[in-house]
Motif scaffolding. Structure first.
Motif, PDB file in Angstrom:
ATOM      1  N   LYS A   1       0.879  -1.163   0.000  1.00 20.95           N
ATOM      2  CA  LYS A   1       0.000   0.000   0.000  1.00 20.95           C
ATOM      3  C   LYS A   1       0.918   1.216   0.000  1.00 20.95           C
ATOM      4  O   LYS A   1       1.735   1.383   0.915  1.00 20.95           O
ATOM      5  N   ASN A   2       0.827   2.036  -1.029  1.00 20.30           N
ATOM      6  CA  ASN A   2       1.637   3.248  -1.187  1.00 20.30           C
ATOM      7  C   ASN A   2       3.141   2.975  -1.205  1.00 20.30           C
ATOM      8  O   ASN A   2       3.935   3.847  -0.866  1.00 20.30           O
ATOM      9  N   VAL A   3       3.520   1.766  -1.588  1.00 24.19           N
ATOM     10  CA  VAL A   3       4.921   1.424  -1.812  1.00 24.19           C
ATOM     11  C   VAL A   3       4.994   0.940  -3.253  1.00 24.19           C
ATOM     12  O   VAL A   3       4.328  -0.019  -3.617  1.00 24.19           O
ATOM     13  N   ASP A   4       5.787   1.629  -4.078  1.00 27.73           N
ATOM     14  CA  ASP A   4       5.832   1.235  -5.481  1.00 27.73           C
ATOM     15  C   ASP A   4       7.103   0.512  -5.895  1.00 27.73           C
ATOM     16  O   ASP A   4       7.170  -0.062  -6.970  1.00 27.73           O
ATOM     17  N   GLU A   5       8.109   0.514  -5.022  1.00 27.57           N
ATOM     18  CA  GLU A   5       9.350  -0.159  -5.380  1.00 27.57           C
ATOM     19  C   GLU A   5      10.186  -0.432  -4.139  1.00 27.57           C
ATOM     20  O   GLU A   5      10.223   0.380  -3.214  1.00 27.57           O
ATOM     21  N   VAL A   6      10.849  -1.573  -4.136  1.00 26.39           N
ATOM     22  CA  VAL A   6      11.832  -1.900  -3.101  1.00 26.39           C
ATOM     23  C   VAL A   6      13.074  -2.395  -3.830  1.00 26.39           C
ATOM     24  O   VAL A   6      12.979  -3.256  -4.707  1.00 26.39           O
ATOM     25  N   THR A   7      14.210  -1.823  -3.488  1.00 22.91           N
ATOM     26  CA  THR A   7      15.467  -2.301  -4.055  1.00 22.91           C
ATOM     27  C   THR A   7      16.305  -2.907  -2.931  1.00 22.91           C
ATOM     28  O   THR A   7      16.113  -2.592  -1.761  1.00 22.91           O
ATOM     29  N   ASN A   8      17.217  -3.772  -3.317  1.00 18.15           N
ATOM     30  CA  ASN A   8      18.087  -4.475  -2.377  1.00 18.15           C
ATOM     31  C   ASN A   8      19.531  -4.266  -2.844  1.00 18.15           C
ATOM     32  O   ASN A   8      20.123  -5.128  -3.460  1.00 18.15           O
ATOM     33  N   PRO A   9      20.099  -3.064  -2.566  1.00 18.62           N
ATOM     34  CA  PRO A   9      21.423  -2.738  -3.110  1.00 18.62           C
ATOM     35  C   PRO A   9      22.552  -3.640  -2.622  1.00 18.62           C
ATOM     36  O   PRO A   9      23.533  -3.812  -3.330  1.00 18.62           O
ATOM     37  N   SER A  10      22.415  -4.199  -1.446  1.00 21.34           N
ATOM     38  CA  SER A  10      23.404  -5.166  -0.950  1.00 21.34           C
ATOM     39  C   SER A  10      22.749  -5.982   0.154  1.00 21.34           C
ATOM     40  O   SER A  10      21.652  -5.662   0.615  1.00 21.34           O
ATOM     41  N   ALA A  11      23.424  -7.019   0.594  1.00 25.21           N
ATOM     42  CA  ALA A  11      22.847  -7.938   1.585  1.00 25.21           C
ATOM     43  C   ALA A  11      22.322  -7.196   2.804  1.00 25.21           C
ATOM     44  O   ALA A  11      23.024  -6.379   3.408  1.00 25.21           O
ATOM     45  N   GLY A  12      21.055  -7.453   3.134  1.00 27.63           N
ATOM     46  CA  GLY A  12      20.451  -6.895   4.331  1.00 27.63           C
ATOM     47  C   GLY A  12      20.071  -5.433   4.263  1.00 27.63           C
ATOM     48  O   GLY A  12      19.612  -4.866   5.247  1.00 27.63           O
TER      49      GLY A  12
END
Length: 134
Positions: free
Chosen positions: A53-64
């Motif tokens: 909800k109201n989150v359009d993207e999640v990135t994982n640039p490095s572990a954790g």
């Protein structure tokens, strides 16, 4: 006999209507139902957004390390109450920390929250988590 048949037909018609209505109104599987949250997400260990909800993207640039982009421009992260919890067994005994101030790993974007996930020994680790902005 006729009344019983009419009653049966009426019940079957109502059941079909209910089933038809349920599937026609079914929400997008990625849209979360979170009426008391400004933003919320269920995020997989690899950064995939499972529900939001109201989150359009999640990135994982490095572990954790995760960058959770808030899509609603009216949400002021600097004045928000964030919450993050582990979802699953990947980091059993670990912890989640959520930062709402811009951080470098997320390009210092004021519309992006930074989430860090740690295992029980305090090392960064990829793990599924829930994220909420109240």
């Amino acid at each position: 006999m006729r009344k019983r048949l009419s009653a049966t037909v009426a019940v079957l018609a109502a059941a079909l209507l209910a089933v038809g209505s349920g599937s026609a109104v079914a929400a997008d599987p990625t849209k979360a139902i979170a009426p008391y949250a400004q933003a919320a997400a269920s995020v997989a260990a690899n950064g995939d957004v499972l529900l939001a909800k109201n989150v359009d993207e999640v990135t994982n640039p490095s572990a954790g390390r995760y960058c959770v982009h808030i899509s609603d421009p009216d949400i002021d992260l600097a004045r928000s109450i964030p919450t993050g919890t582990l979802n699953g067994y990947e980091a059993r005994g670990g912890s989640v920390r959520v930062f709402t101030k811009p951080v470098g790993v997320c390009n210092s974007d004021p519309n992006t929250a930074y989430v860090s996930v740690f295992d029980k020994d305090g090392a960064f680790t990829n793990a599924a988590f829930f994220f909420t902005i109240q």
